[in-house]
Write a protein that holds these residues in place. Structure first.
Motif, mmCIF file in Angstrom:
data_model
loop_
_atom_site.group_PDB
_atom_site.id
_atom_site.type_symbol
_atom_site.label_atom_id
_atom_site.label_comp_id
_atom_site.label_asym_id
_atom_site.label_seq_id
_atom_site.Cartn_x
_atom_site.Cartn_y
_atom_site.Cartn_z
ATOM 1 N N GLY A 87 9.326 16.936 46.844
ATOM 2 C CA GLY A 87 8.416 17.091 47.668
ATOM 3 C C GLY A 87 6.978 17.076 47.225
ATOM 4 O O GLY A 87 5.925 17.198 47.923
ATOM 5 N N MET A 88 6.848 17.369 46.097
ATOM 6 C CA MET A 88 5.576 17.582 45.284
ATOM 7 C C MET A 88 4.595 16.337 45.529
ATOM 8 O O MET A 88 3.405 16.498 45.285
ATOM 9 C CB MET A 88 5.760 17.636 43.570
ATOM 10 C CG MET A 88 4.582 18.052 42.811
ATOM 11 S SD MET A 88 3.589 19.252 43.328
ATOM 12 C CE MET A 88 4.016 20.533 42.224
ATOM 13 N N GLY A 89 5.043 15.275 45.833
ATOM 14 C CA GLY A 89 4.334 13.925 45.948
ATOM 15 C C GLY A 89 3.325 14.469 47.221
ATOM 16 O O GLY A 89 2.154 13.721 47.234
ATOM 17 N N ILE A 90 3.876 15.111 48.274
ATOM 18 C CA ILE A 90 2.978 15.399 49.195
ATOM 19 C C ILE A 90 1.705 16.345 49.069
ATOM 20 O O ILE A 90 0.568 15.820 49.216
ATOM 21 C CB ILE A 90 3.817 16.131 50.362
ATOM 22 C CG1 ILE A 90 4.949 14.950 50.852
ATOM 23 C CG2 ILE A 90 2.723 16.415 51.696
ATOM 24 C CD1 ILE A 90 4.426 13.821 51.492
ATOM 25 N N PRO A 91 1.897 17.311 48.418
ATOM 26 C CA PRO A 91 0.541 18.247 47.703
ATOM 27 C C PRO A 91 -0.304 17.490 46.912
ATOM 28 O O PRO A 91 -1.600 17.404 47.274
ATOM 29 C CB PRO A 91 1.089 19.302 46.925
ATOM 30 C CG PRO A 91 2.735 19.757 47.766
ATOM 31 C CD PRO A 91 3.082 18.196 47.993
ATOM 32 N N VAL A 92 0.382 16.793 45.962
ATOM 33 C CA VAL A 92 -0.601 15.720 45.252
ATOM 34 C C VAL A 92 -1.448 14.960 46.075
ATOM 35 O O VAL A 92 -2.511 14.700 45.877
ATOM 36 C CB VAL A 92 0.301 15.187 44.080
ATOM 37 C CG1 VAL A 92 -0.475 14.154 43.221
ATOM 38 C CG2 VAL A 92 0.895 16.340 43.071
ATOM 39 N N GLY A 93 -0.807 14.150 46.688
ATOM 40 C CA GLY A 93 -1.272 13.192 47.658
ATOM 41 C C GLY A 93 -2.163 13.830 48.371
ATOM 42 O O GLY A 93 -3.619 13.131 48.605
ATOM 43 N N LYS A 94 -2.151 14.929 49.145
ATOM 44 C CA LYS A 94 -3.167 15.442 50.268
ATOM 45 C C LYS A 94 -4.232 15.860 49.391
ATOM 46 O O LYS A 94 -5.361 15.711 49.949
ATOM 47 C CB LYS A 94 -2.336 16.709 50.890
ATOM 48 C CG LYS A 94 -1.211 16.399 51.861
ATOM 49 C CD LYS A 94 -2.032 16.175 52.967
ATOM 50 C CE LYS A 94 -0.900 16.035 54.421
ATOM 51 N NZ LYS A 94 -1.553 15.580 55.465
ATOM 52 N N LEU A 95 -4.055 16.372 48.294
ATOM 53 C CA LEU A 95 -5.154 17.041 47.339
ATOM 54 C C LEU A 95 -6.083 15.869 46.798
ATOM 55 O O LEU A 95 -7.378 15.877 46.603
ATOM 56 C CB LEU A 95 -4.680 18.060 46.333
ATOM 57 C CG LEU A 95 -4.532 19.299 46.903
ATOM 58 C CD1 LEU A 95 -3.755 20.118 45.767
ATOM 59 C CD2 LEU A 95 -5.589 20.275 47.457
ATOM 60 N N LEU A 120 -5.324 3.877 50.849
ATOM 61 C CA LEU A 120 -4.940 5.054 51.344
ATOM 62 C C LEU A 120 -3.221 4.855 51.590
ATOM 63 O O LEU A 120 -2.612 5.965 51.510
ATOM 64 C CB LEU A 120 -5.529 5.385 52.765
ATOM 65 C CG LEU A 120 -5.438 6.645 53.342
ATOM 66 C CD1 LEU A 120 -5.792 7.932 52.730
ATOM 67 C CD2 LEU A 120 -5.985 6.623 54.796
ATOM 68 N N PRO A 121 -2.844 3.685 52.155
ATOM 69 C CA PRO A 121 -1.444 3.662 52.376
ATOM 70 C C PRO A 121 -0.637 3.602 50.844
ATOM 71 O O PRO A 121 0.488 3.780 50.888
ATOM 72 C CB PRO A 121 -1.022 2.131 52.954
ATOM 73 C CG PRO A 121 -2.446 2.150 53.522
ATOM 74 C CD PRO A 121 -3.669 2.667 52.451
ATOM 75 N N VAL A 122 -1.201 3.438 49.710
ATOM 76 C CA VAL A 122 -0.696 3.579 48.487
ATOM 77 C C VAL A 122 -0.641 4.970 47.968
ATOM 78 O O VAL A 122 0.682 5.270 47.666
ATOM 79 C CB VAL A 122 -1.446 2.758 47.597
ATOM 80 C CG1 VAL A 122 -1.107 2.666 45.908
ATOM 81 C CG2 VAL A 122 -1.570 1.299 47.880
ATOM 82 N N VAL A 123 -1.547 5.770 48.201
ATOM 83 C CA VAL A 123 -1.284 7.139 47.529
ATOM 84 C C VAL A 123 -0.924 8.215 48.494
ATOM 85 O O VAL A 123 -0.558 9.280 48.123
ATOM 86 C CB VAL A 123 -2.920 7.471 46.791
ATOM 87 C CG1 VAL A 123 -3.395 6.684 45.846
ATOM 88 C CG2 VAL A 123 -3.906 7.845 48.086
ATOM 89 N N TYR A 124 -0.930 7.675 49.894
ATOM 90 C CA TYR A 124 -0.312 8.551 50.919
ATOM 91 C C TYR A 124 0.560 7.751 51.711
ATOM 92 O O TYR A 124 1.263 6.887 51.244
ATOM 93 C CB TYR A 124 -1.441 9.270 51.655
ATOM 94 C CG TYR A 124 -0.983 10.431 52.230
ATOM 95 C CD1 TYR A 124 -0.319 11.516 51.484
ATOM 96 C CD2 TYR A 124 -1.010 10.706 53.688
ATOM 97 C CE1 TYR A 124 0.249 12.612 52.218
ATOM 98 C CE2 TYR A 124 -0.399 11.801 54.228
ATOM 99 C CZ TYR A 124 0.205 12.837 53.286
ATOM 100 O OH TYR A 124 0.787 13.770 53.971
#
Length: 592
Positions: free
Chosen positions: A204-212, A136-140
């Motif tokens: 900021g695209m990393g955030i939507p990708v991580g959340k989904l 979890l700390p890796v992908v988010y």
């Protein structure tokens, strides 16, 4: 299946076991599609054409790598393309985790995980589900923050849709470029306020990708129905504008009418293309836009702001659990917030709503138990004229205090919550003052990533002689203090939004109501065991997150049915079992 068709297209791709009864344009004729199959349904009821041979190994949704069996290799033209050995998904998982642990730099682990997601989707989600606390700390958070800062350098292939000012007037066409048609959850950002890192624009695209990714791994929403979107209106980050590797528009951030028109076109296009039951989650918008978008579209679209509502729900749950250790009802406690942005005011409002629900007192009264400090000091009535509209409900009659320490001494809060986005603001003096009039001071240091946390777990425990009940936004390692080991809790939105999203999707909700957020909080608080509380934890272990998400989804769906907001009728008799049956399974399917 009764009768099946097998054929080879001109391009060499095969249509696998196509049942004529379910052969419909756009995929499976049901709510959840082929990914609804559980572990007992390992043979995929194909209804769409799947590439064969070398192309199949380049299709992340269907690739199994060395796990293709001998029979599958013959049937799908893989003989000779793969080495002769055939291994299990479990061995693939063991091998990948071994390799991943060799990396010492967190960003390398992040890139490795993203690469896996782009070549073997099911293995990616199996890894994430089976090793959730480690990965979890890796992908988010916290690693995703660094990933966003360096997204231009690590960008390999698109993982979502980019809608910029160049696409104004044709956003509907852009949405139709996305290959999947049945979308259930969209996470969208404009990149202006990424975590506590500021304006990162298109990166900021990393955030939507991580959340989904977490919607799927933790909440069971199938990945093909998830769509990450970044709205690019420029950036005010001079460093990015000068960076030759920056992937976004090289212009100052658009505001006012130009911004509003683009967002309005986007919201209309989403509804037109996907219907009104698609959940649109706003993520990391700046305060002024976040509140305005939620208010503007909350009555016409199925919208949810994780920074305002998700954070509020998970913190309220932690507070409710903490009261089991501290004692007293919610209305008997006094709250002081550092930070009066979307997170701070969102949490404060939900706590006030829960107080109002418990005591039957008017919301205006319960708000008086909650005080907020912003960059100019304590928010009081004498400042009301100069305050932004979302801060005005918190402007109470009280003497001014110019800083947090003075506010703590004047208010004497029992619960201190930080959502400022500024690190090291809970100083030794602040924590010691809080501990001087609280036997068990409750401290939430919520700002992300770790570098922006208001204080560390070690500081909270050390400065209170181990008396603090502590939770943070980013993870901290266990702390040894006075010969005892304390395990800090993580007030992570990942506890709430995946299960919340599943509840919304499975009930077919058409709007989000505050009572649904309260229902999610209550469900999470109920999952905190006595064993958790005995070790000072006010959140349950992430190891059981799928079970927790099912309970949250059931509570949220039940509230949606109660409020008349659910459209999937009739209501299932057992909502928890229904939630579990709807969850995506990453176990490989057998290809005929």
């Amino acid at each position: 299946m009764e009768s099946t068709l097998k054929e080879i297209r001109e391009d060499g791709a095969s249509v696998l076991d196509l049942d004529p009864k379910t052969a419909v344009s756009g995929g499976v004729e049901d709510i959840y599609g082929e990914d609804q199959a559980t572990a007992e349904q390992l043979v995929t009821p194909w209804t769409i054409s799947v590439a064969s041979g070398y192309s199949l190994l380049r299709d992340p949704q269907h690739n199994k790598g060395l796990a293709f069996t001998e029979k599958e290799r013959d049937a799908h033209y893989l003989r000779g393309i793969l080495p002769p050995i055939s291994i299990t998904q479990e061995l693939q998982e063991k091998k990948f985790m071994h390799n991943l642990r060799q990396y010492e730099v967190p960003l390398q682990r992040y890139v490795s995980m993203m690469d896996l997601q782009e070549r073997n989707q099911r293995l990616f989600y199996k890894l994430l589900m089976d090793n959730v606390e480690e990965l979890l700390p890796v992908v988010y958070t916290p690693t995703v923050g660094e990933a966003c800062q360096k997204y231009g350098c690590i960008f390999r292939r698109p993982q979502g849709l980019y809608i910029s000012l160049k696409e104004k007037g044709k956003i509907l066409e852009v949405l139709k470029n996305w290959p999947q048609r049945n979308i259930q959850v969209i996470v969208v950002t404009d990149g202006e306020r990424i975590l506590g890192l500021g304006d990162l624009g298109c990166q900021g695209m990393g955030i939507p990708v991580g959340k989904l990714s977490l919607y799927t791994a933790l909440g069971g929403i199938r990945p093909s129905t998830c769509l990450p979107i970044t709205i690019d209106v420029g950036t005010n980050n001079q460093q990015l504008l000068k960076d030759e590797f920056y992937i976004g528009l090289r212009q100052k951030r658009a505001t006012g009418q130009e911004y509003s028109e683009l967002l309005h076109e986007f919201m209309g296009a989403v509804k037109q293309n996907y219907g009104e039951k698609v959940l649109i989650q706003f993520e990391d918008f700046a305060n002024h836009n976040a509140f305005e978008l939620l208010a503007k579209y909350g009555t016409s679209h199925l919208v949810f702001n994780d920074d305002i509502q998700g954070t509020a729900s998970v913190v309220l749950s932690g507070v409710v659990a903490a009261l089991k250790l501290v004692g007293g009802s919610l209305a008997e406690h006094t709250f002081l917030f550092l930070g009066a942005g979307e997170a701070g005011t969102g949490i404060a409002e939900l706590i006030a709503l829960e107080m109002s629900k418990q005591t039957k007192a008017p919301l205006e009264e319960t708000r008086k138990r909650i005080f907020l400090v912003d960059s100019k000091g304590l928010i009081v009535s004498s400042r009301k004229e100069s305050l932004q509209h979302f801060k005005k409900p918190w402007a109470h009659e009280h003497e001014p205090a110019s800083n947090l320490l003075d506010a703590v001494k004047a208010i004497k809060p029992t619960i201190l919550i930080g959502s400022s986005g500024v690190g090291k603001t809970f100083t030794k003096e602040v924590i010691e003052a809080l501990a001087s009039f609280n036997e068990k001071p409750v401290i939430f240091a919520l700002s992300n990533p770790t570098s922006q946390s208001e204080c560390t777990a070690e500081e909270a425990y050390t400065w209170t002689n181990g008396r603090a009940i502590f939770a943070s936004g980013s993870p901290f390692d266990p702390v040894k203090c006075n010969g005892k080991v304390y395990v800090p809790g993580q007030s992570n939105n990942a506890y709430i939004f995946p299960g919340f999203g599943l509840g919304v999707v499975m009930s077919g909700a058409i709007r989000v109501h505050d009572d649904m957020l309260l229902a999610a909080s209550e469900a999470l608080a109920q999952q905190v065991t006595q064993e958790n509380l005995d070790s000072g934890l006010i959140y349950p272990s992430f190891k059981t997150i799928r079970k927790i998400s099912a309970q949250i989804a059931a509570n949220v769906a039940e509230k949606a049915y109660e409020l008349g907001l659910a459209s999937h009728l009739p209501r299932p008799a057992n909502l928890v079992k229904h939630a579990e049956s709807c969850m995506y399974s990453p176990v490989y399917r057998t290809y005929r």
